[in-house]
Write a protein that holds these residues in place. Structure first.
Motif, PDB file in Angstrom:
ATOM      1  N   ASP A  96       0.829  -1.209   0.000  1.00 22.95           N
ATOM      2  CA  ASP A  96       0.000   0.000   0.000  1.00 22.95           C
ATOM      3  C   ASP A  96       0.864   1.260   0.000  1.00 22.95           C
ATOM      4  N   TRP A  97       0.258   2.353  -0.466  1.00 21.74           N
ATOM      5  CA  TRP A  97       0.872   3.673  -0.433  1.00 21.74           C
ATOM      6  C   TRP A  97       0.148   4.499   0.618  1.00 21.74           C
ATOM      7  N   SER A  98       0.929   5.151   1.466  1.00 21.54           N
ATOM      8  CA  SER A  98       0.332   5.928   2.551  1.00 21.54           C
ATOM      9  C   SER A  98       1.298   7.038   2.954  1.00 21.54           C
ATOM     10  N   PHE A  99       0.938   7.746   4.027  1.00 20.09           N
ATOM     11  CA  PHE A  99       1.813   8.770   4.591  1.00 20.09           C
ATOM     12  C   PHE A  99       2.762   8.113   5.596  1.00 20.09           C
ATOM     13  N   PRO A 100       3.938   8.683   5.818  1.00 24.02           N
ATOM     14  CA  PRO A 100       4.813   8.146   6.866  1.00 24.02           C
ATOM     15  C   PRO A 100       4.151   8.274   8.237  1.00 24.02           C
ATOM     16  N   LYS A 101       4.129   7.172   8.957  1.00 23.89           N
ATOM     17  CA  LYS A 101       3.488   7.153  10.282  1.00 23.89           C
ATOM     18  C   LYS A 101       3.971   5.912  11.018  1.00 23.89           C
ATOM     19  N   GLY A 102       3.652   5.832  12.315  1.00 23.46           N
ATOM     20  CA  GLY A 102       4.016   4.652  13.073  1.00 23.46           C
ATOM     21  C   GLY A 102       3.501   4.718  14.492  1.00 23.46           C
ATOM     22  N   LYS A 103       3.621   3.602  15.207  1.00 19.74           N
ATOM     23  CA  LYS A 103       3.096   3.501  16.564  1.00 19.74           C
ATOM     24  C   LYS A 103       3.918   4.335  17.547  1.00 19.74           C
ATOM     25  N   LEU A 104       3.232   4.807  18.576  1.00 18.72           N
ATOM     26  CA  LEU A 104       3.890   5.527  19.658  1.00 18.72           C
ATOM     27  C   LEU A 104       4.693   4.552  20.518  1.00 18.72           C
ATOM     28  N   ASP A 105       5.872   4.970  20.931  1.00 21.65           N
ATOM     29  CA  ASP A 105       6.602   4.220  21.945  1.00 21.65           C
ATOM     30  C   ASP A 105       5.908   4.429  23.297  1.00 21.65           C
ATOM     31  N   PRO A 106       6.106   3.533  24.273  1.00 19.44           N
ATOM     32  CA  PRO A 106       5.470   3.703  25.585  1.00 19.44           C
ATOM     33  C   PRO A 106       5.791   5.072  26.198  1.00 19.44           C
ATOM     34  N   GLY A 107       4.749   5.805  26.563  1.00 19.44           N
ATOM     35  CA  GLY A 107       4.926   7.105  27.179  1.00 19.44           C
ATOM     36  C   GLY A 107       5.265   8.235  26.224  1.00 19.44           C
ATOM     37  N   GLU A 108       5.344   7.951  24.937  1.00 25.29           N
ATOM     38  CA  GLU A 108       5.738   8.963  23.956  1.00 25.29           C
ATOM     39  C   GLU A 108       4.567   9.858  23.594  1.00 25.29           C
ATOM     40  N   HIS A 109       4.832  11.150  23.423  1.00 24.36           N
ATOM     41  CA  HIS A 109       3.798  12.092  22.993  1.00 24.36           C
ATOM     42  C   HIS A 109       3.587  11.935  21.486  1.00 24.36           C
ATOM     43  N   PRO A 110       2.342  12.044  20.990  1.00 21.22           N
ATOM     44  CA  PRO A 110       2.099  11.913  19.542  1.00 21.22           C
ATOM     45  C   PRO A 110       2.908  12.888  18.696  1.00 21.22           C
ATOM     46  N   VAL A 111       3.124  14.103  19.186  1.00 15.86           N
ATOM     47  CA  VAL A 111       3.923  15.077  18.439  1.00 15.86           C
ATOM     48  C   VAL A 111       5.338  14.554  18.223  1.00 15.86           C
ATOM     49  N   THR A 112       5.937  14.061  19.284  1.00 12.60           N
ATOM     50  CA  THR A 112       7.293  13.512  19.191  1.00 12.60           C
ATOM     51  C   THR A 112       7.323  12.310  18.260  1.00 12.60           C
ATOM     52  N   ALA A 113       6.301  11.468  18.357  1.00 14.67           N
ATOM     53  CA  ALA A 113       6.242  10.263  17.520  1.00 14.67           C
ATOM     54  C   ALA A 113       6.128  10.615  16.045  1.00 14.67           C
ATOM     55  N   ALA A 114       5.339  11.645  15.727  1.00 13.72           N
ATOM     56  CA  ALA A 114       5.151  12.030  14.324  1.00 13.72           C
ATOM     57  C   ALA A 114       6.484  12.414  13.680  1.00 13.72           C
ATOM     58  N   VAL A 115       7.277  13.237  14.382  1.00 15.05           N
ATOM     59  CA  VAL A 115       8.578  13.650  13.851  1.00 15.05           C
ATOM     60  C   VAL A 115       9.522  12.462  13.749  1.00 15.05           C
ATOM     61  N   ARG A 116       9.538  11.638  14.783  1.00  9.66           N
ATOM     62  CA  ARG A 116      10.431  10.478  14.792  1.00  9.66           C
ATOM     63  C   ARG A 116      10.098   9.501  13.679  1.00  9.66           C
ATOM     64  N   GLU A 117       8.806   9.212  13.488  1.00  2.35           N
ATOM     65  CA  GLU A 117       8.411   8.226  12.483  1.00  2.35           C
ATOM     66  C   GLU A 117       8.738   8.703  11.064  1.00  2.35           C
ATOM     67  N   VAL A 118       8.542   9.987  10.788  1.00  2.15           N
ATOM     68  CA  VAL A 118       8.904  10.496   9.457  1.00  2.15           C
ATOM     69  C   VAL A 118      10.396  10.311   9.226  1.00  2.15           C
ATOM     70  N   ALA A 119      11.202  10.611  10.230  1.00  2.00           N
ATOM     71  CA  ALA A 119      12.654  10.458  10.089  1.00  2.00           C
ATOM     72  C   ALA A 119      13.042   8.997   9.873  1.00  2.00           C
ATOM     73  N   GLU A 120      12.402   8.097  10.631  1.00  2.00           N
ATOM     74  CA  GLU A 120      12.753   6.688  10.521  1.00  2.00           C
ATOM     75  C   GLU A 120      12.311   6.096   9.191  1.00  2.00           C
ATOM     76  N   GLU A 121      11.170   6.511   8.695  1.00  2.00           N
ATOM     77  CA  GLU A 121      10.634   5.890   7.472  1.00  2.00           C
ATOM     78  C   GLU A 121      11.120   6.545   6.186  1.00  2.00           C
ATOM     79  N   THR A 122      11.584   7.791   6.248  1.00  2.00           N
ATOM     80  CA  THR A 122      11.972   8.497   5.024  1.00  2.00           C
ATOM     81  C   THR A 122      13.389   9.045   5.048  1.00  2.00           C
ATOM     82  N   GLY A 123      13.994   9.141   6.239  1.00  2.00           N
ATOM     83  CA  GLY A 123      15.313   9.743   6.345  1.00  2.00           C
ATOM     84  C   GLY A 123      15.289  11.251   6.372  1.00  2.00           C
TER      85      GLY A 123
END
Length: 285
Positions: free
Chosen positions: A30-57
């Motif tokens: 499938d084609w989608s936007f970069p996204k991913g699950k939150l780590d335990p205790g992680e804020h969604p804002v922090t997760a959004a930035v982290r997941e984009v970096a991990e999935e796209t560089g």
């Protein structure tokens, strides 16, 4: 008992020329936007930035929030995905991306083509919502100081009342949140509890804090607050203003946004462009 929702976060990343960043997942084809699950205790804002970096560089900074997605997964559990618009900081070149088992393709896709490329209807709805918000904005973060010692138990000058341990932890957790909105200018009440709230961000980033008596409970004036807010709205950078609960209504009135209740350590992120407020969102610590 129904299982808990799966929490995730991501971003609709856009660039000049009307292109949006999409990723392909081979496991689901499938084609989608970069996204991913939150780590335990992680804020969604922090997760959004982290997941984009991990999935796209790519390193991104967030813009206005989009409506969250909620849908049932093939496992039967519900998935809740928080989304923001976003812009790349630095190079947006993805031609050197190395495919892997999770993401095997990252592409900038023209807007209309992206509508057809996206696999899921809920992603197409999110893309449509993001379109009028795709222009770059600046953030003015209105921050209530973190949890401080009780006023009743403090016998000294109230300006010197410090944060308690919980407040210190809240101030540490603010660091990635402020960074996610590219805050490069720090403005705070001169009272100790406000200075301590922004201190971890100042120490981490090196951006100096500017202290204002006119943002304190004792010395705040409508004229002083309005002048500061007007100056920051015209500035070409994202800023944070840390102040006190009694001063917040004056700040929000100067911004011409509806009054909101912020808990200690909570923030209102006001996204603006050319001096005009485009969107606002409350983020709790």
């Amino acid at each position: 008992m129904e299982p808990r929702d799966v929490r995730a976060a991501g971003a609709v990343v856009t660039r000049k020329g009307g292109e949006v960043l999409l990723v392909h997942r081979p496991k689901y084809d499938d084609w989608s936007f970069p996204k991913g699950k939150l780590d335990p205790g992680e804020h969604p804002v922090t997760a959004a930035v982290r997941e984009v970096a991990e999935e796209t560089g790519l390193d991104v900074r967030l813009g206005p929030a989009l409506a969250p997605q909620r849908y049932r997964m093939s496992t039967g559990r519900w998935k809740w995905v928080d989304y923001w618009t976003a812009k790349v900081v630095g190079s947006d070149d993805v031609t050197g991306y190395v495919p892997n088992d999770e993401i095997d393709a990252v592409e900038w896709v023209e807007w209309s083509a992206a509508t057809h490329r996206l696999t899921y209807e809920h992603d197409r709805e999110t893309l449509a919502e993001a379109r009028p918000l795709r222009r770059k904005t600046r953030a003015l973060v209105v921050l209530r100081h973190a949890k401080a010692r009780s006023r009743d138990a403090w016998r000294k000058d109230d300006r010197e009342r410090p944060l308690i341990r919980l407040g210190q932890a809240q101030s540490q957790r603010l660091v990635p949140l402020l960074a996610a909105f590219d805050v490069t200018s720090v403005h705070t009440s001169s009272s100790v509890r406000c200075v301590q709230t922004v201190a971890p961000y100042v120490d981490t980033t090196g951006w100096p804090a500017k202290l204002y008596d006119e943002l304190s409970e004792e010395d705040a004036t409508v004229e002083g607050v309005v002048d500061l807010v007007d100056t920051l709205l015209e500035a070409g950078e994202s800023t944070v203003v840390c102040t006190h609960r009694p001063v917040l209504p004056t700040v929000l009135d100067a911004l011409q946004v509806p009054e909101v209740k912020l808990e200690p350590g909570g923030m209102l992120v006001v996204h603006h462009r050319k001096g005009r407020v485009v969107a606002a969102e409350v983020l709790e610590p």
